[in-house]
Design an enzyme around this catalytic site. Structure first.
Site, short mmCIF file in Angstrom:
data_model
loop_
_atom_site.label_atom_id
_atom_site.label_comp_id
_atom_site.label_asym_id
_atom_site.label_seq_id
_atom_site.Cartn_x
_atom_site.Cartn_y
_atom_site.Cartn_z
N ARG A 60 0.83 -1.21 0.00
CA ARG A 60 0.00 0.00 0.00
C ARG A 60 0.86 1.25 0.00
O ARG A 60 0.51 2.26 -0.64
CB ARG A 60 -0.95 -0.02 1.21
CG ARG A 60 -2.00 1.07 1.17
CD ARG A 60 -3.08 0.84 2.20
NE ARG A 60 -2.57 0.95 3.57
CZ ARG A 60 -3.32 0.75 4.65
NH1 ARG A 60 -4.61 0.44 4.52
NH2 ARG A 60 -2.81 0.88 5.85
N LYS A 73 -2.72 6.31 1.53
CA LYS A 73 -2.62 6.79 2.91
C LYS A 73 -1.72 8.04 2.97
O LYS A 73 -0.68 8.07 3.64
CB LYS A 73 -2.11 5.68 3.83
CG LYS A 73 -2.57 5.82 5.27
CD LYS A 73 -2.39 4.53 6.03
CE LYS A 73 -2.77 4.68 7.50
NZ LYS A 73 -4.20 4.97 7.69
#
Length: 357
Positions: free
Chosen positions: A99, A200
């Site tokens: 991620r 994120k």
């Protein structure tokens, strides 16, 4: 300059004790400074070299760095767990590494490799293993950061990046026992199509603080945001994903660019399928939310948490919680894997070290 001590932390002259001198029963989700952190750097266009474990403390950074001026930064969150037989394990660190790589591509940054990321997390936990709480007393929350730390005045990729990992022992993110009381925010939005809601990015979080502060001031636990395109579909909370249950169908909004693909979200979806539930990733309207039998949230910090009530405009709906709730079963299934109570047949856990008492 070293950070100030936490009230939960007391000093000790011992260096080889099994546990740090912490009031474990009083842990909440707040920083308790530990001993060491991990730091690595690389130039734009190069790869990260092996970093170093250094004493935890403040870092020096130019006021002209892109992280300070333009928000060029990403962070991750994962946890280390201590089992009853004294093993220390981390949960799916490869997923956080992947991620971070996706986010780095979106923000034009240089990420650490998957192998480097996982090894750095292991080193950080091992160096701070006495800060991993006893079984049932909490977890070690691990925060990897990737920031644009080089000096540049204009809007452009940073000439240098810093990969840093620190950690803190933590307890529950939400102290409420029965369930969360959510407010649906229909006026402001967390993300929009084409933005950074699906990665994120550090920049995703400060814009939600005002909504969260206002909701908490009014007695709510958290805020649920709607999609910016239609204002009719639910997306996520300030820092966790959301699921609804009706009948045998568990539904959660799709990760199509505005919602963070949570590691806990992915894991809970798989566990729900394992016990016979149909899991759908699709648009979920606020009307469906209000008609659901059960609602729950997932995330590294929150784990799996039932929602007791949702308030939208002048309507307040109460949902099933407690021992009969699916969220309770899924929480138990997940934490039993993480804590080594049951065999990890998924291959999710990465063991760090067998501690010597």
């Amino acid at each position: 300059m070293a950070p100030s001590s936490s009230p939960l932390r007391t000093t000790t002259s011992e260096t080889d004790e099994k546990y740090a001198n912490v009031k474990w029963e009083e842990l909440g989700f707040a920083l308790t400074p530990i001993d060491y952190m991990y730091v690595a750097k690389c130039k734009q266009g190069e790869s990260f070299s092996q970093g170093k474990i250094v004493p935890y403390g403040d870092i020096s950074i130019s006021p002209c760095s892109p992280i300070l001026n333009y928000g060029q930064g990403l962070f991750e969150g994962l946890k280390a767990y201590r089992t009853e037989d004294d093993r220390i394990r981390i949960f799916r660190p490869d997923q956080n590494a992947l991620r971070m790589q996706t986010g780095a591509e979106r923000l034009c940054m240089t990420p650490p490799s998957l192998e480097h990321f996982v090894e750095a997390v292991k080193q950080t936990v091992l160096a701070n293993k006495k800060w991993v709480p006893p079984p049932g007393k909490g977890t070690l929350y691990i925060r990897p950061l990737l920031i644009g730390s080089g000096v540049i005045l204009g809007v452009a990729p940073a000439p240098e990046y810093t990969f840093l990992i620190y950690a803190s022992p933590v307890g529950d993110y939400h102290k409420v026992s029965s369930g969360l009381n959510l407010k649906v925010d229909h006026t402001s939005h967390r993300a929009h199509s084409g933005g950074t809601g699906g990665v994120k990015s550090c920049t995703n979080y400060s814009p939600v603080v005002k909504s969260l502060f206002e909701a908490k001031s009014a007695g709510f636990s958290d805020v649920l945001f709607l999609d910016a395109a239609t204002g009719r579909n639910i997306e996520e909370l300030t820092a966790c994903n959301i699921f609804i249950l009706k009948g045998n169908i568990v539904s959660t909004p799709p990760t199509s660019g505005t919602i963070l693909p949570g590691v806990t979200r992915k894991s809970i979806s798989e566990l729900a399928r394992d016990i016979g539930y149909q899991v759908e990733e699709r648009d979920v309207s606020v009307d469906e939310l209000l008609e659901a039998e059960e609602v729950f949230c997932t995330g590294t910090a929150v784990v799996v948490k039932a929602v007791e009530t949702v308030t939208f405009l002048d309507k307040k709906v109460k949902y099933r919680t407690g021992e009969a709730a699916l969220s309770t079963k899924l929480h138990s299934m997940l934490t039993n894997i993480q804590m080594g109570v049951v065999e990890d047949k998924k291959g999710w856990m990465v063991e760090i070290d067998r501690c010597q008492g």
